[in-house]
Design an enzyme around this catalytic site. Sequence first.
Site, PDB file in Angstrom:
ATOM      1  N   GLY A 230       0.636  -1.232   0.008  1.00 35.15           N
ATOM      2  CA  GLY A 230      -0.021  -0.103   0.069  1.00 35.15           C
ATOM      3  C   GLY A 230       0.766   1.405  -0.058  1.00 35.15           C
ATOM      4  O   GLY A 230       0.074   2.234   0.132  1.00 35.15           O
ATOM      5  N   GLU A 271       4.763  -6.257   2.168  1.00 29.82           N
ATOM      6  CA  GLU A 271       4.403  -6.894   0.720  1.00 29.82           C
ATOM      7  C   GLU A 271       4.011  -5.605  -0.046  1.00 29.82           C
ATOM      8  O   GLU A 271       2.863  -5.782  -0.580  1.00 29.82           O
ATOM      9  CB  GLU A 271       3.368  -8.045   0.886  1.00 29.82           C
ATOM     10  CG  GLU A 271       2.291  -7.479   1.956  1.00 29.82           C
ATOM     11  CD  GLU A 271       1.251  -8.685   2.262  1.00 29.82           C
ATOM     12  OE1 GLU A 271       1.833  -9.852   2.717  1.00 29.82           O
ATOM     13  OE2 GLU A 271       0.126  -8.469   2.191  1.00 29.82           O
ATOM     14  N   GLY A 273       3.797  -3.894  -3.641  1.00 31.29           N
ATOM     15  CA  GLY A 273       3.659  -4.153  -5.172  1.00 31.29           C
ATOM     16  C   GLY A 273       4.054  -2.871  -5.822  1.00 31.29           C
ATOM     17  O   GLY A 273       5.228  -2.728  -6.305  1.00 31.29           O
ATOM     18  N   ARG A 274       3.105  -1.967  -5.566  1.00 33.00           N
ATOM     19  CA  ARG A 274       3.193  -0.824  -6.578  1.00 33.00           C
ATOM     20  C   ARG A 274       4.582   0.081  -6.198  1.00 33.00           C
ATOM     21  O   ARG A 274       5.151   0.739  -7.253  1.00 33.00           O
ATOM     22  CB  ARG A 274       1.964   0.105  -6.107  1.00 33.00           C
ATOM     23  CG  ARG A 274       1.923   1.491  -6.934  1.00 33.00           C
ATOM     24  CD  ARG A 274       0.630   2.263  -6.265  1.00 33.00           C
ATOM     25  NE  ARG A 274      -0.115   1.419  -5.586  1.00 33.00           N
ATOM     26  CZ  ARG A 274      -1.481   1.363  -6.243  1.00 33.00           C
ATOM     27  NH1 ARG A 274      -1.437   1.613  -7.391  1.00 33.00           N
ATOM     28  NH2 ARG A 274      -2.243   0.707  -5.586  1.00 33.00           N
ATOM     29  N   ARG A 309      -6.342   0.766 -14.657  1.00 33.38           N
ATOM     30  CA  ARG A 309      -6.582   1.648 -13.526  1.00 33.38           C
ATOM     31  C   ARG A 309      -7.401   2.993 -13.952  1.00 33.38           C
ATOM     32  O   ARG A 309      -8.471   3.345 -12.983  1.00 33.38           O
ATOM     33  CB  ARG A 309      -5.325   2.175 -13.142  1.00 33.38           C
ATOM     34  CG  ARG A 309      -4.581   0.693 -12.321  1.00 33.38           C
ATOM     35  CD  ARG A 309      -3.303   1.183 -11.742  1.00 33.38           C
ATOM     36  NE  ARG A 309      -3.368   1.768 -10.345  1.00 33.38           N
ATOM     37  CZ  ARG A 309      -3.380   3.092 -10.258  1.00 33.38           C
ATOM     38  NH1 ARG A 309      -3.045   4.051 -11.291  1.00 33.38           N
ATOM     39  NH2 ARG A 309      -3.780   3.721  -9.028  1.00 33.38           N
ATOM     40  N   TYR A 313     -10.530   3.026 -11.331  1.00 32.48           N
ATOM     41  CA  TYR A 313     -10.572   3.932 -10.209  1.00 32.48           C
ATOM     42  C   TYR A 313     -10.578   5.406 -10.833  1.00 32.48           C
ATOM     43  O   TYR A 313     -10.410   6.289  -9.791  1.00 32.48           O
ATOM     44  CB  TYR A 313      -9.229   3.457  -9.576  1.00 32.48           C
ATOM     45  CG  TYR A 313      -8.724   2.097  -9.157  1.00 32.48           C
ATOM     46  CD1 TYR A 313      -9.787   1.441  -8.385  1.00 32.48           C
ATOM     47  CD2 TYR A 313      -7.863   1.620  -9.663  1.00 32.48           C
ATOM     48  CE1 TYR A 313      -9.539   0.245  -7.872  1.00 32.48           C
ATOM     49  CE2 TYR A 313      -7.477   0.166  -9.453  1.00 32.48           C
ATOM     50  CZ  TYR A 313      -8.270  -0.403  -8.431  1.00 32.48           C
ATOM     51  OH  TYR A 313      -8.083  -1.499  -8.237  1.00 32.48           O
ATOM     52  N   CYS A 340     -15.679  -0.821 -26.519  1.00 32.09           N
ATOM     53  CA  CYS A 340     -17.100  -0.603 -26.322  1.00 32.09           C
ATOM     54  C   CYS A 340     -17.601  -0.311 -24.987  1.00 32.09           C
ATOM     55  O   CYS A 340     -18.401  -0.693 -24.333  1.00 32.09           O
ATOM     56  CB  CYS A 340     -18.180  -1.410 -27.075  1.00 32.09           C
ATOM     57  SG  CYS A 340     -17.935  -1.460 -28.687  1.00 32.09           S
ATOM     58  N   GLU A 341     -16.760   0.702 -24.094  1.00 30.58           N
ATOM     59  CA  GLU A 341     -17.096   1.046 -22.926  1.00 30.58           C
ATOM     60  C   GLU A 341     -16.572   2.752 -22.867  1.00 30.58           C
ATOM     61  O   GLU A 341     -15.311   2.850 -23.269  1.00 30.58           O
ATOM     62  CB  GLU A 341     -16.115   0.246 -21.803  1.00 30.58           C
ATOM     63  CG  GLU A 341     -16.568  -1.055 -21.336  1.00 30.58           C
ATOM     64  CD  GLU A 341     -17.946  -0.861 -20.468  1.00 30.58           C
ATOM     65  OE1 GLU A 341     -18.109   0.209 -19.909  1.00 30.58           O
ATOM     66  OE2 GLU A 341     -18.720  -1.917 -20.296  1.00 30.58           O
TER      67      GLU A 341
HETATM   68  C1  LIG Z   1      -2.607  -5.889  -3.633  1.00 31.14           C
HETATM   69  C2  LIG Z   1      -2.076  -6.336  -2.164  1.00 31.14           C
HETATM   70  C3  LIG Z   1      -0.743  -6.076  -1.939  1.00 31.14           C
HETATM   71  C4  LIG Z   1       0.246  -5.050  -2.854  1.00 31.14           C
HETATM   72  O1  LIG Z   1      -0.551  -3.585  -2.802  1.00 31.14           O
HETATM   73  P1  LIG Z   1       0.234  -2.419  -3.466  1.00 31.14           P
HETATM   74  O2  LIG Z   1      -0.636  -1.433  -3.278  1.00 31.14           O
HETATM   75  O3  LIG Z   1       0.503  -2.837  -4.946  1.00 31.14           O
HETATM   76  O4  LIG Z   1       1.448  -2.400  -2.295  1.00 31.14           O
HETATM   77  C5  LIG Z   1      -0.221  -6.354  -0.669  1.00 31.14           C
HETATM   78  N1  LIG Z   1      -0.760  -7.420  -0.015  1.00 31.14           N
HETATM   79  C6  LIG Z   1      -2.073  -7.919  -0.343  1.00 31.14           C
HETATM   80  C7  LIG Z   1      -2.680  -8.844   0.520  1.00 31.14           C
HETATM   81  C8  LIG Z   1      -2.772  -7.316  -1.412  1.00 31.14           C
HETATM   82  O5  LIG Z   1      -3.916  -7.750  -1.694  1.00 31.14           O
END
Ligand SMILES: *Cc1c(COP(=O)(O)O)cnc(C)c1O
Length: 419
Positions: A230, A271, A273-274, A309, A313, A340-341
């Site tokens: 997050g 954890e 990702g982004r 995205r 969003y 077609c959206e």
């Molecule tokens: C999507 C997700 C993440 C990664 O979220 P980011 O916004 O990309 O950091 C980490 N943990 C869980 C359980 C998720 O569902």
Amino acid sequence: MPMSDSFRKRLSAILPEIVSTFGTPFHIYDEIGICDTCDTLTAAFRPVGGFKEYFAVKALPNPAVMEILHKKGFGFDCSSVPELVLARKIGAKGEALMFTSNNTSAEQFRQAMAHGGCILNLDDTSLVQKLPGVPELICFRYNPGPKRSGNHIIGNPVEAKYGVSHDQIQTAYEKAIQMGVKRFGIHTMLASNERNFTYMVETADMLLSIITEIHKNLGITFEFINIGGGLGIPYTPEDTPFDLAAMAGGIRESLAEFKKKHSWAPRLYMESGRYITGPHGVLVTSVINHKQIYRDYVGVDASMSALMRPGMYGAYHHVHVHGKDHLPVSGPVDVVGSLCENNDKFAIQRLLPKTGEGDILVIHDTGAHGHSMGFNYNGHLRPKELVLKKDGSVALIRRAETMADYFATLAFAPQTMDL
Ligand SMILES: *Cc1c(COP(=O)(O)O)cnc(C)c1O
């Protein structure tokens, strides 16, 4: 600022050549940028001690990129069995894997625990008895409910389907203890694309206070707290970057205080990702049409099958026109795909230099939740993925989908059930 100057410079120098070799549209990821972010993250949390990042596979599930992260010592957070299998394919195993699923079936647990296992992150107390055996280590996902407010992508914790509620969390660990589990962790994931570091420090503090309570009542210690992902990135030119050093400093203080009180302390897991890959990918697409009706439209050869995205969003992704930076902006225009959206728009009422057919648009920050979120609605095929390697070469790491892929699951001679 979206897309680093370094990535932009290295990419721009060879972009026409990449386009003529591979054709548009494609996502391209920057190995140097990804490696630098891994190193920055690791260095920022080194003083915390025992820190480990489990990359959220769903953000960018491509083995070529996952191998880079694996070499940097990252683990993988997987939310499905295919993601676990993917991570195992590049050599990650055992406690380098975390399985954070929701509404999980007994069969999924069986597969997660096979092949050397992984850290199970359970989403509910009822799942304990669905495990095929007794794992040594168990983690529960905690949902604080009204105690915390979420943010707009992930929603309010009270309405979120994830995790164990506050009044059930102790029972969850009691059940695990009764079952014979010996080692414990705790997890939560509350925010998405949050650029305020204090929110993350508060999340760590929240988990520390819960494990204090559970430790007091059940006598167990916790090997780790996993504060989820997050961490936000700047998508607009005005957005300020996340203050990683401040976050690490805040959590280090909390953990040191905890250790002083209890003479033990959990490790910190995350954890993201982004934060790891998001800024290090762009979607490259060609202008194929212009249309002037009530608004001016720039039509490109990618659609939301490549990047959901904005449509999903209302997310902002910065766009630049390759080679036209020096020209004055005009517009506003909507940059659209061919689905077609009506939400198949990469940019809405954006000021861009005047474009011509064949111009190359670069859509920034698609390195996380970009290609992976794509879908096949409307018969749209997902584009290829490339990586700009450290040595300056470019590699194809996923081909574009073909019509044959799209038809592959169809049963042209239907399977029938005779009654
Ligand atoms: C999507 C997700 C993440 C990664 O979220 P980011 O916004 O990309 O950091 C980490 N943990 C869980 C359980 C998720 O569902």
